[in-house]
Write a protein that holds these residues in place. Sequence first.
Motif, mmCIF file in Angstrom:
data_model
loop_
_atom_site.group_PDB
_atom_site.id
_atom_site.type_symbol
_atom_site.label_atom_id
_atom_site.label_comp_id
_atom_site.label_asym_id
_atom_site.label_seq_id
_atom_site.Cartn_x
_atom_site.Cartn_y
_atom_site.Cartn_z
ATOM 1 N N VAL A 122 0.830 -1.209 0.000
ATOM 2 C CA VAL A 122 0.000 0.000 0.000
ATOM 3 C C VAL A 122 0.862 1.255 0.000
ATOM 4 O O VAL A 122 0.454 2.295 -0.541
ATOM 5 N N ALA A 123 2.063 1.180 0.584
ATOM 6 C CA ALA A 123 2.960 2.340 0.547
ATOM 7 C C ALA A 123 3.417 2.613 -0.888
ATOM 8 O O ALA A 123 3.463 3.770 -1.332
ATOM 9 N N ARG A 124 3.754 1.562 -1.625
ATOM 10 C CA ARG A 124 4.156 1.742 -3.022
ATOM 11 C C ARG A 124 2.986 2.238 -3.863
ATOM 12 O O ARG A 124 3.160 3.092 -4.744
ATOM 13 N N TYR A 125 1.811 1.702 -3.589
ATOM 14 C CA TYR A 125 0.640 2.139 -4.354
ATOM 15 C C TYR A 125 0.342 3.609 -4.059
ATOM 16 O O TYR A 125 -0.026 4.369 -4.965
ATOM 17 N N ALA A 126 0.467 4.014 -2.792
ATOM 18 C CA ALA A 126 0.226 5.418 -2.447
ATOM 19 C C ALA A 126 1.224 6.334 -3.158
ATOM 20 O O ALA A 126 0.855 7.426 -3.629
ATOM 21 N N ARG A 127 2.475 5.906 -3.269
ATOM 22 C CA ARG A 127 3.467 6.733 -3.976
ATOM 23 C C ARG A 127 3.138 6.807 -5.463
ATOM 24 O O ARG A 127 3.236 7.892 -6.077
ATOM 25 N N ASN A 128 2.752 5.677 -6.067
ATOM 26 C CA ASN A 128 2.379 5.710 -7.487
ATOM 27 C C ASN A 128 1.143 6.584 -7.698
ATOM 28 O O ASN A 128 1.034 7.287 -8.714
ATOM 29 N N ARG A 129 0.208 6.544 -6.751
ATOM 30 C CA ARG A 129 -0.984 7.393 -6.855
ATOM 31 C C ARG A 129 -0.599 8.872 -6.794
ATOM 32 O O ARG A 129 -1.138 9.694 -7.552
ATOM 33 N N ALA A 130 0.340 9.209 -5.891
ATOM 34 C CA ALA A 130 0.785 10.607 -5.781
ATOM 35 C C ALA A 130 1.501 11.055 -7.051
ATOM 36 O O ALA A 130 1.355 12.206 -7.492
ATOM 37 N N ILE A 131 2.262 10.145 -7.677
ATOM 38 C CA ILE A 131 2.960 10.495 -8.916
ATOM 39 C C ILE A 131 1.960 10.741 -10.036
ATOM 40 O O ILE A 131 2.079 11.716 -10.800
ATOM 41 N N ARG A 132 0.941 9.877 -10.160
ATOM 42 C CA ARG A 132 -0.066 10.071 -11.209
ATOM 43 C C ARG A 132 -0.855 11.361 -10.992
ATOM 44 O O ARG A 132 -1.186 12.071 -11.946
ATOM 45 N N LYS A 133 -1.150 11.673 -9.732
ATOM 46 C CA LYS A 133 -1.875 12.911 -9.447
ATOM 47 C C LYS A 133 -1.035 14.129 -9.813
ATOM 48 O O LYS A 133 -1.548 15.123 -10.360
ATOM 49 N N ALA A 134 0.279 14.068 -9.521
ATOM 50 C CA ALA A 134 1.158 15.191 -9.864
ATOM 51 C C ALA A 134 1.272 15.353 -11.376
ATOM 52 O O ALA A 134 1.329 16.483 -11.890
ATOM 53 N N GLU A 135 1.275 14.235 -12.106
ATOM 54 C CA GLU A 135 1.355 14.323 -13.561
ATOM 55 C C GLU A 135 0.081 14.931 -14.146
ATOM 56 O O GLU A 135 0.139 15.720 -15.094
ATOM 57 N N ARG A 136 -1.080 14.549 -13.578
ATOM 58 C CA ARG A 136 -2.321 15.133 -14.077
ATOM 59 C C ARG A 136 -2.392 16.638 -13.809
ATOM 60 O O ARG A 136 -2.882 17.408 -14.630
ATOM 61 N N ASP A 146 10.510 12.314 -0.392
ATOM 62 C CA ASP A 146 9.314 13.044 0.029
ATOM 63 C C ASP A 146 8.332 12.088 0.706
ATOM 64 O O ASP A 146 8.060 10.992 0.196
ATOM 65 N N PRO A 147 7.791 12.479 1.851
ATOM 66 C CA PRO A 147 6.801 11.617 2.516
ATOM 67 C C PRO A 147 5.499 11.603 1.730
ATOM 68 O O PRO A 147 5.079 12.618 1.160
ATOM 69 N N VAL A 148 4.852 10.443 1.693
ATOM 70 C CA VAL A 148 3.583 10.270 0.998
ATOM 71 C C VAL A 148 2.570 9.728 1.993
ATOM 72 O O VAL A 148 2.854 8.766 2.718
ATOM 73 N N VAL A 149 1.399 10.345 2.047
ATOM 74 C CA VAL A 149 0.349 9.928 2.965
ATOM 75 C C VAL A 149 -0.372 8.706 2.381
ATOM 76 O O VAL A 149 -0.777 8.703 1.214
#
Length: 534
Positions: A122-136, A146-149
């Motif tokens: 879930v930590a890796r998934y949360a980081r991938n989610r944050a990356i996709r959100k930043a790209e959008r 960088d810490p990811v929630v």
Amino acid sequence: MAGITTPQRTRRSRRPTGMPNPPLVLLTGLEKTGKSFEAARGTGSDLVGRSFWIEIGGTEGTADYYGRVPGADYEIVEHDGSYQDILDAIRWVNHQPRTDGKPNLLVIDTMTALWDMLSDEVARYARNRAIRKAERNRSRIPTLDDPVVIDSDLWNRAKDRWGEVLWQIRRHQGPCLLLARTEIVTAFENDKPTRNTTRKIKAERNLPAAVDAIVDLHAIGDAWLTGVRSLHMDIRPGETQRFPDFTVDALLRRLGLLDAADSRSVSELRPDATLGEPQSGSPAPQQAPTLTSAQAAEMIRRALMHPENPEAELRALREQHGRLTLGAVATQTAWGTMSADELIDRSLEHLKTKAEQAQAEAGQQPTGATSETGDIEQTPSGPEQGSSNTTPDEPEPDDSVPPPPDPQQPEPGLEPLEEVSEAEEPQDLSHRVPRPAQTSKVDRVMTVLLTEAEIQARTLGITREDHLASLATEGTMTMTRLRNYVARNRHQVADLLETDGHHDIADAYRRAGTPELKIAQLFAPLHADLAATD
């Protein structure tokens, strides 16, 4: 608000058996306190048949080495380290038959590593989610520093996957030994830290409530029983008791394994995602049974006709479906109406009686007569119920084979599994995929939707029948209802694909049409068998 006061279906009550479940034991302790050593030594207990060891995590790697422990006798169940393969390894152990009537022992080393793996996912998934959100949003992409929630929905996903493992463990028809590490943490009082320390189990926090006994090891032989659910032991609730001369064998005996039931008696919850209340005067929809009377009758009949070991086949049938499922299926036999579980008991008694008769007759036969094995092997091949043609060499129908169930009368609304011609094959059954040679556009769409349902079920780790069970209970499965159902499940399946690392397939699946006529080609890298038949 007034509710329904009339019972919505027929029920029955029963008296408690008084028999304990096969114990589920949690063995905890700090690192290097002998948890794996004691587990390995306990695998040689004469209370169990075979012992299976599932090692999770590569930090210790003691499964092979601890085979040298005096008294150790276990088999290592291999897996590739993924969640789905670990889950399937437990399923495989659950389907292994008993040895000499003794239950098998399951050892999982360690549950701590399993929870760490789910947390990392879930930590890796949360980081991938944050990356996709930043790209959008065209913002700065977070770096590894960088810490990811981790959102609560991801922790709920991890708990669901953890719960699936425990569900499979509870399906094991024998004792289970779960290992977990403890750590020294600061004790809190009124949400404030104190100067005192306490021990905390490093796993999902509800694990202690799911087991029957908790043993905390301070060193080899220095064990403390910190929690137990047993009437065979003289211990009060909440009491911590020292366990002198601790061994796994001694613990299993004190927990009443010799008196335990053959299968674990559990009542699993089934949450209703619709939050719907049944209307007054209309019965609540019931879950479609996973086993019909006709199917149970046919399986028991085939087990009795096994040419080598019908008794082992009957016991394997019970291990596969469980006493609760078989006990809920009524069968019609010449012995009368009884549940499939009771029919298996009667069949086992009949086979035992015939074996004793064959052994007694073998002692009176001259040399060269038919052997005892030959008599037993011919026992299940007697005529079926209602047959009037017998040969002089065959025994009488009433003595040779227990009266087989009558599978001719299927239950209302349910169809027995049987071979039908292409012209007779229904087009709306969830358990049968229409042939790709059909030319009708509607048939083609139904084939595509059922293929997508099969893909979703495999991704979720269940069968397609279970995946479509809730849809089947609502009435006839039409194309529109099936299309809406698979569309609702796409988001969950795509998230699981992302978690397993199949990012390209997950993105393409989210963009796919409904229905997607090339769904089999889309998932060909994962399910080549479906693409070959499309």
